[in-house]
Design a protein around this motif. Structure first.
Motif, PDB file in Angstrom:
ATOM      1  N   CYS A  92       0.813  -1.223  -0.014  1.00  0.00           N
ATOM      2  CA  CYS A  92      -0.086   0.052   0.063  1.00  0.00           C
ATOM      3  C   CYS A  92       0.819   1.257   0.116  1.00  0.00           C
ATOM      4  CB  CYS A  92      -0.967   0.070   1.053  1.00  0.00           C
ATOM      5  SG  CYS A  92       0.080   0.224   2.714  1.00  0.00           S
ATOM      6  N   GLY A  93       0.265   2.275  -0.179  1.00  0.00           N
ATOM      7  CA  GLY A  93       1.015   3.627  -0.194  1.00  0.00           C
ATOM      8  C   GLY A  93       1.915   3.810   1.018  1.00  0.00           C
ATOM      9  N   GLN A  97       6.133   4.302   1.176  1.00  0.00           N
ATOM     10  CA  GLN A  97       6.934   5.254   1.982  1.00  0.00           C
ATOM     11  C   GLN A  97       7.842   4.683   2.992  1.00  0.00           C
ATOM     12  OE1 GLN A  97       7.057   8.689   1.374  1.00  0.00           O
ATOM     13  NE2 GLN A  97       8.700   8.560   2.999  1.00  0.00           N
ATOM     14  N   VAL A  98       7.505   3.798   3.982  1.00  0.00           N
ATOM     15  CA  VAL A  98       8.483   3.190   4.964  1.00  0.00           C
ATOM     16  C   VAL A  98       9.342   2.532   4.345  1.00  0.00           C
ATOM     17  CG1 VAL A  98       8.122   1.437   6.865  1.00  0.00           C
ATOM     18  CG2 VAL A  98       6.276   3.087   6.721  1.00  0.00           C
ATOM     19  N   LEU A  99       9.061   1.672   3.272  1.00  0.00           N
ATOM     20  CA  LEU A  99       9.942   0.882   2.554  1.00  0.00           C
ATOM     21  C   LEU A  99      11.160   1.867   1.971  1.00  0.00           C
ATOM     22  CD1 LEU A  99       7.747  -1.950   1.031  1.00  0.00           C
ATOM     23  CD2 LEU A  99       9.692  -2.310   2.839  1.00  0.00           C
ATOM     24  N   SER A 100      10.545   2.926   1.433  1.00  0.00           N
ATOM     25  CA  SER A 100      11.526   3.956   0.739  1.00  0.00           C
ATOM     26  C   SER A 100      12.495   4.594   1.700  1.00  0.00           C
ATOM     27  CB  SER A 100      10.821   5.070   0.103  1.00  0.00           C
ATOM     28  OG  SER A 100      11.527   5.831  -0.555  1.00  0.00           O
ATOM     29  N   GLU A 101      11.919   4.981   3.048  1.00  0.00           N
ATOM     30  CA  GLU A 101      12.999   5.508   3.836  1.00  0.00           C
ATOM     31  C   GLU A 101      14.129   4.569   4.238  1.00  0.00           C
ATOM     32  OE1 GLU A 101      13.597   8.303   7.491  1.00  0.00           O
ATOM     33  OE2 GLU A 101      11.949   8.390   6.294  1.00  0.00           O
ATOM     34  N   LEU A 102      13.784   3.101   4.488  1.00  0.00           N
ATOM     35  CA  LEU A 102      14.637   2.160   4.743  1.00  0.00           C
ATOM     36  C   LEU A 102      15.694   2.188   3.687  1.00  0.00           C
ATOM     37  CD1 LEU A 102      15.893  -0.086   6.553  1.00  0.00           C
ATOM     38  CD2 LEU A 102      14.170  -1.391   5.730  1.00  0.00           C
ATOM     39  N   SER A 126      11.202   2.489  -6.646  1.00  0.00           N
ATOM     40  CA  SER A 126      11.163   3.974  -7.334  1.00  0.00           C
ATOM     41  C   SER A 126      10.054   3.967  -8.291  1.00  0.00           C
ATOM     42  CB  SER A 126      12.497   4.354  -7.884  1.00  0.00           C
ATOM     43  OG  SER A 126      12.783   3.501  -9.019  1.00  0.00           O
ATOM     44  N   ASP A 127       9.721   3.071  -8.871  1.00  0.00           N
ATOM     45  CA  ASP A 127       8.417   2.781  -9.915  1.00  0.00           C
ATOM     46  C   ASP A 127       7.220   2.835  -9.243  1.00  0.00           C
ATOM     47  OD1 ASP A 127      10.164   2.891 -12.002  1.00  0.00           O
ATOM     48  OD2 ASP A 127      10.328   0.616 -12.086  1.00  0.00           O
ATOM     49  N   LEU A 128       7.231   2.290  -8.034  1.00  0.00           N
ATOM     50  CA  LEU A 128       5.986   2.184  -7.145  1.00  0.00           C
ATOM     51  C   LEU A 128       5.679   3.361  -6.465  1.00  0.00           C
ATOM     52  CD1 LEU A 128       6.317  -1.521  -5.522  1.00  0.00           C
ATOM     53  CD2 LEU A 128       4.674  -0.535  -7.389  1.00  0.00           C
ATOM     54  N   LEU A 129       6.792   4.270  -6.016  1.00  0.00           N
ATOM     55  CA  LEU A 129       6.922   5.469  -5.399  1.00  0.00           C
ATOM     56  C   LEU A 129       7.737   6.507  -5.928  1.00  0.00           C
ATOM     57  CD1 LEU A 129       5.652   6.859  -2.942  1.00  0.00           C
ATOM     58  CD2 LEU A 129       7.360   6.210  -1.677  1.00  0.00           C
ATOM     59  N   PHE A 133       9.320  11.150  -0.901  1.00  0.00           N
ATOM     60  CA  PHE A 133       9.833  12.051   0.154  1.00  0.00           C
ATOM     61  C   PHE A 133      10.850  11.276   1.120  1.00  0.00           C
ATOM     62  CE2 PHE A 133       9.324  13.997   4.344  1.00  0.00           C
ATOM     63  CZ  PHE A 133       9.433  15.352   4.013  1.00  0.00           C
ATOM     64  N   GLY A 134      11.883  11.808   1.347  1.00  0.00           N
ATOM     65  CA  GLY A 134      12.673  11.050   2.524  1.00  0.00           C
ATOM     66  C   GLY A 134      13.498  11.993   3.477  1.00  0.00           C
ATOM     67  N   PRO A 135      14.639  11.512   3.974  1.00  0.00           N
ATOM     68  CA  PRO A 135      15.345  12.188   4.897  1.00  0.00           C
ATOM     69  C   PRO A 135      15.956  13.549   4.221  1.00  0.00           C
ATOM     70  CG  PRO A 135      15.718   9.832   5.242  1.00  0.00           C
ATOM     71  CD  PRO A 135      14.934  10.179   3.965  1.00  0.00           C
TER      72      PRO A 135
END
Length: 139
Positions: A92-93, A97-102, A126-129, A133-135
């Protein structure tokens, strides 16, 4: 790095530990890191629905609590009603986001394998999100 089939098997095993008495939709996730570490998670529902944890978020929280950060190489997600797999499910969205930050902690763009009963779809995070937004966005 852990291969696709092994990571999907770990996600399917995690799915068996889901606590989903309300939605009856069980999800398992597995995260693979460059050093060979695999961390799993399952969804954990709550009667106060907003407090529910998705499998991917549970796995990320577990990884962070175990000190596993950065070098996220791949993610496998699987799920279905009462644990019966059908079509592939994607994060899910919130989980994206949580995976992206990691992933951003290690400068990686992991593969995401969405596994159903017989099909697997593959994406880059990166294709899914896109434009995540990140650190670095906070400076």
């Amino acid at each position: 790095m852990t291969d696709r089939d092994t990571l999907i098997a770990a996600a399917r095993e995690a799915l068996t530990r889901a606590y989903a008495p309300y939605s009856k939709f069980h999800v398992g996730a597995a995260l693979a890191f460059a050093d060979g570490t695999v961390v799993t998670g399952a969804n954990v529902e709550n009667a106060s629905y907003g407090l529910t944890l998705c499998a991917e978020t549970a796995a990320v929280a577990r990884a962070m609590n175990d000190g596993v950060r950065g070098a996220l190489m791949a993610v496998a997600v699987t799920g279905g009603p009462l644990g019966q797999l059908g079509d592939p499910v994607a994060p899910c969205g919130r989980c994206r986001q949580v995976l992206s930050e990691l992933a951003q902690l290690g400068g990686t763009d992991p593969l995401v394998w969405c596994a159903g009963a017989s099909d697997v779809t593959e994406f880059r995070l990166s294709d899914l999100l896109p434009n995540a937004f990140g650190p670095a966005s906070l400076t």
